[in-house]
Every structure is written in structure tokens, then in C-alpha cells.
Design a protein around this motif. Structure first.
Motif, PDB file in Angstrom:
ATOM      1  N   LEU A 148       0.847  -1.188   0.000  1.00  0.00           N
ATOM      2  CA  LEU A 148       0.000   0.000   0.000  1.00  0.00           C
ATOM      3  C   LEU A 148       0.880   1.235   0.000  1.00  0.00           C
ATOM      4  CD1 LEU A 148      -2.278  -1.251   2.910  1.00  0.00           C
ATOM      5  CD2 LEU A 148      -2.810  -1.430   0.468  1.00  0.00           C
ATOM      6  N   GLY A 149       0.352   2.330  -0.496  1.00  0.00           N
ATOM      7  CA  GLY A 149       1.093   3.575  -0.491  1.00  0.00           C
ATOM      8  C   GLY A 149       1.926   3.744  -1.741  1.00  0.00           C
ATOM      9  N   CYS A 150       2.967   4.547  -1.637  1.00  0.00           N
ATOM     10  CA  CYS A 150       3.765   4.925  -2.806  1.00  0.00           C
ATOM     11  C   CYS A 150       4.591   3.744  -3.306  1.00  0.00           C
ATOM     12  CB  CYS A 150       4.686   6.087  -2.439  1.00  0.00           C
ATOM     13  SG  CYS A 150       3.778   7.586  -1.991  1.00  0.00           S
ATOM     14  N   PRO A 151       4.680   3.560  -4.617  1.00  0.00           N
ATOM     15  CA  PRO A 151       5.435   2.433  -5.162  1.00  0.00           C
ATOM     16  C   PRO A 151       6.916   2.501  -4.814  1.00  0.00           C
ATOM     17  CG  PRO A 151       3.951   3.362  -6.817  1.00  0.00           C
ATOM     18  CD  PRO A 151       3.965   4.321  -5.661  1.00  0.00           C
ATOM     19  N   ARG A 152       7.456   1.322  -4.503  1.00  0.00           N
ATOM     20  CA  ARG A 152       8.890   1.117  -4.305  1.00  0.00           C
ATOM     21  C   ARG A 152       9.250  -0.201  -4.975  1.00  0.00           C
ATOM     22  NH1 ARG A 152      11.039   3.339   0.656  1.00  0.00           N
ATOM     23  NH2 ARG A 152      12.965   2.186   0.214  1.00  0.00           N
ATOM     24  N   PRO A 153      10.484  -0.380  -5.402  1.00  0.00           N
ATOM     25  CA  PRO A 153      10.870  -1.660  -6.000  1.00  0.00           C
ATOM     26  C   PRO A 153      11.095  -2.731  -4.939  1.00  0.00           C
ATOM     27  CG  PRO A 153      12.714  -0.131  -6.023  1.00  0.00           C
ATOM     28  CD  PRO A 153      11.531   0.649  -5.541  1.00  0.00           C
ATOM     29  N   LEU A 154      10.546  -3.908  -5.189  1.00  0.00           N
ATOM     30  CA  LEU A 154      10.907  -5.123  -4.468  1.00  0.00           C
ATOM     31  C   LEU A 154      11.821  -5.914  -5.396  1.00  0.00           C
ATOM     32  CD1 LEU A 154      10.416  -7.168  -2.054  1.00  0.00           C
ATOM     33  CD2 LEU A 154       8.707  -8.207  -3.549  1.00  0.00           C
ATOM     34  N   LEU A 155      13.025  -6.221  -4.929  1.00  0.00           N
ATOM     35  CA  LEU A 155      14.001  -6.945  -5.737  1.00  0.00           C
ATOM     36  C   LEU A 155      14.067  -8.405  -5.295  1.00  0.00           C
ATOM     37  CD1 LEU A 155      16.956  -4.373  -5.799  1.00  0.00           C
ATOM     38  CD2 LEU A 155      14.946  -4.484  -7.284  1.00  0.00           C
ATOM     39  N   LEU A 156      14.226  -9.290  -6.264  1.00  0.00           N
ATOM     40  CA  LEU A 156      14.402 -10.716  -6.016  1.00  0.00           C
ATOM     41  C   LEU A 156      15.646 -11.187  -6.752  1.00  0.00           C
ATOM     42  CD1 LEU A 156      10.811 -12.225  -6.440  1.00  0.00           C
ATOM     43  CD2 LEU A 156      12.257 -12.566  -4.453  1.00  0.00           C
ATOM     44  N   VAL A 196      10.838   9.812  -2.098  1.00  0.00           N
ATOM     45  CA  VAL A 196       9.729   8.885  -2.275  1.00  0.00           C
ATOM     46  C   VAL A 196       8.815   9.002  -1.060  1.00  0.00           C
ATOM     47  CG1 VAL A 196      10.974   7.270  -3.742  1.00  0.00           C
ATOM     48  CG2 VAL A 196      11.043   6.981  -1.268  1.00  0.00           C
ATOM     49  N   GLY A 197       7.540   8.764  -1.300  1.00  0.00           N
ATOM     50  CA  GLY A 197       6.570   8.817  -0.224  1.00  0.00           C
ATOM     51  C   GLY A 197       6.526   7.535   0.581  1.00  0.00           C
ATOM     52  N   PRO A 198       5.690   7.479   1.599  1.00  0.00           N
ATOM     53  CA  PRO A 198       5.641   6.334   2.498  1.00  0.00           C
ATOM     54  C   PRO A 198       4.962   5.119   1.859  1.00  0.00           C
ATOM     55  CG  PRO A 198       3.965   7.920   3.108  1.00  0.00           C
ATOM     56  CD  PRO A 198       4.772   8.561   2.027  1.00  0.00           C
ATOM     57  N   ARG A 199       5.260   3.971   2.407  1.00  0.00           N
ATOM     58  CA  ARG A 199       4.805   2.686   1.882  1.00  0.00           C
ATOM     59  C   ARG A 199       4.542   1.758   3.055  1.00  0.00           C
ATOM     60  NH1 ARG A 199       7.608  -2.255   1.130  1.00  0.00           N
ATOM     61  NH2 ARG A 199       7.321  -3.327  -0.882  1.00  0.00           N
ATOM     62  N   ILE A 200       3.489   0.963   2.974  1.00  0.00           N
ATOM     63  CA  ILE A 200       3.202  -0.078   3.959  1.00  0.00           C
ATOM     64  C   ILE A 200       3.159  -1.410   3.231  1.00  0.00           C
ATOM     65  CG2 ILE A 200       1.469  -1.063   5.518  1.00  0.00           C
ATOM     66  CD1 ILE A 200       0.652   1.793   6.254  1.00  0.00           C
TER      67      ILE A 200
END
Length: 210
Positions: A148-156, A196-200
Motif C-alpha cells: 500500500l502507499g507509494c510504489p517502491r521496488p521489491l528486488l528478487l 519517495v513517499g511512504p509505503r506499507i
């Protein structure tokens, strides 16, 4: 608790919060060594409203952990709900029920815990790791993450190193990591030098997986 300003998505103006369908809407990507990930973009309708409710209503806590022979601040805020504990919002209970309906037969059990992380700005992050505490270190399992919230990258990337896959997640996206993913792959949310904005992130896990 200082949190960066949140910019709501123009694509998510729903007043109510609901989860969408999973059957026929999930895209699976097969990885190596028996690992896979399922993706369902924009699974949560009204995700920005849910973000604000959780940001303001969850009793977030800061933690400190031993690392490299010193104690450091964990670069994010945390909350955890164990089996049998009421979740902090009915929308999360609805999400868990929908995940159980979709994955219980394949997983062989239900999701019972929910871990929440609040990334306040680009300085908050999580380093490369797999959820290998408990059964996740020796058995195939699943971890379902709602972002939820602003997009951020999740890396695998494969455990031990190698080229990384990048998934830009936010505003109600769902990713499910299954098969051997926790044992044979690592994941991370890197720091960001740009504003970047917040993310949950909400991580649903079966019993004895952390």
C-alpha cells in the motif's frame, strides 16, 4: 513518528476498501529451483484509504537489532499480529480470507499471521533476506505481500547472488512468493536517494514462518 507526505494515486479514488478477484487475475512467474511468484496488480480497491487508516491506526513500533557487532535501528517501523489476534482493519481480514480461498489447497494450510512494515521515506529499507526463520528455512511455503502507499521496488535474486528481478509495487498490488522461494531466493527493498513517499507492506504467512 515523522512520515514523508503521501501522494494518493489518481487511479484509486474509491471510497470503500475491497479486494478484487484472484481467480483468473493472477499471473505466475516461474523462477529457478522450484520457486515462483504470483502477481496481481491493483488487487485492493480503495488501497490509498486503507494505507491512511493503517498509517494512522496501527501501533507502530521502532526496533533495534544486533548487526555486525553493534546495535542498530531497524530502518522501518513494525507491527505484528499472531495467530488468533484480531487484525487492525477488517479489510486485512478480508484479504487474508481471499488468499486462503485461493491458495489453501496448494499451500496445504492457511495464512495465520500478519506482519506490517511502514517505510516512512526512501531512507527506510530492508536488506537482502529470505523468510527462513522457522519452517521457511527447510520447507516450501508461501508469503503473500500486499503493498500500500507509494510504489517502491521489491528486488528478487537467487540466494548467493546473481541478476535481480525488479517488481515496482504499491497502491494495492499483491505479490505471492511460493514454492522454494524463501529458501532459494532472497528479496529486498533498497534505499532510495530520490524523494519517495511512504509505503506499507502487509505480509501474510502460515504458522511458524518468519
Amino acid at each position: 513518528m515523522e512520515v514523508a507526505p503521501f501522494q494518493a494515486s489518481l487511479l484509486d479514488a474509491a471510497a470503500s476498501v475491497e479486494v478484487g478477484p484472484l481467480a483468473g487475475a493472477v499471473r505466475r512467474r516461474v523462477l529457478s529451483a522450484g520457486a515462483w511468484v504470483d502477481l496481481r496488480p491493483r488487487w485492493v480497491e480503495g488501497a490509498d484509504a486503507l494505507f491512511e487508516r493503517l498509517r494512522d491506526g496501527v501501533p507502530w513500533r521502532a526496533e533495534r537489532r544486533s548487526m555486525y557487532e553493534r546495535v542498530v535501528d531497524v530502518p522501518r517501523l513494525l507491527a505484528f499480529y499472531g495467530g488468533g489476534e484480531a487484525l487492525p482493519d477488517p479489510a486485512l481480514a478480508a484479504a487474508r480470507d481471499a488468499l486462503d480461498e485461493r491458495y489453501a489447497a496448494e499451500l496445504g494450510e492457511r495464512f495465520v499471521t500478519a506482519g506490517l512494515c511502514l517505510y516512512r521515506d526512501g531512507r527506510d529499507s530492508v536488506a537482502w533476506h529470505g523468510d527462513r526463520i522457522g519452517r521457511g528455512g527447510r520447507q516450501d511455503t508461501m508469503v503473500a505481500i500486499v503493498v500500500l502507499g507509494c510504489p517502491r521496488p521489491l528486488l528478487l535474486r537467487p540466494r548467493g547472488g546473481g541478476p535481480a528481478l525488479r517488481f515496482e509495487l504499491g497502491h494495492g498490488d499483491l505479490i505471492v512468493m511460493g514454492g522454494s522461494c524463501q529458501r532459494t531466493w532472497d528479496h529486498a527493498v533498497p534505499k532510495s536517494a530520490r524523494p519517495v513517499g511512504p509505503r506499507i507492506s502487509v505480509q501474510f504467512r502460515p504458522r511458524d514462518v518468519r
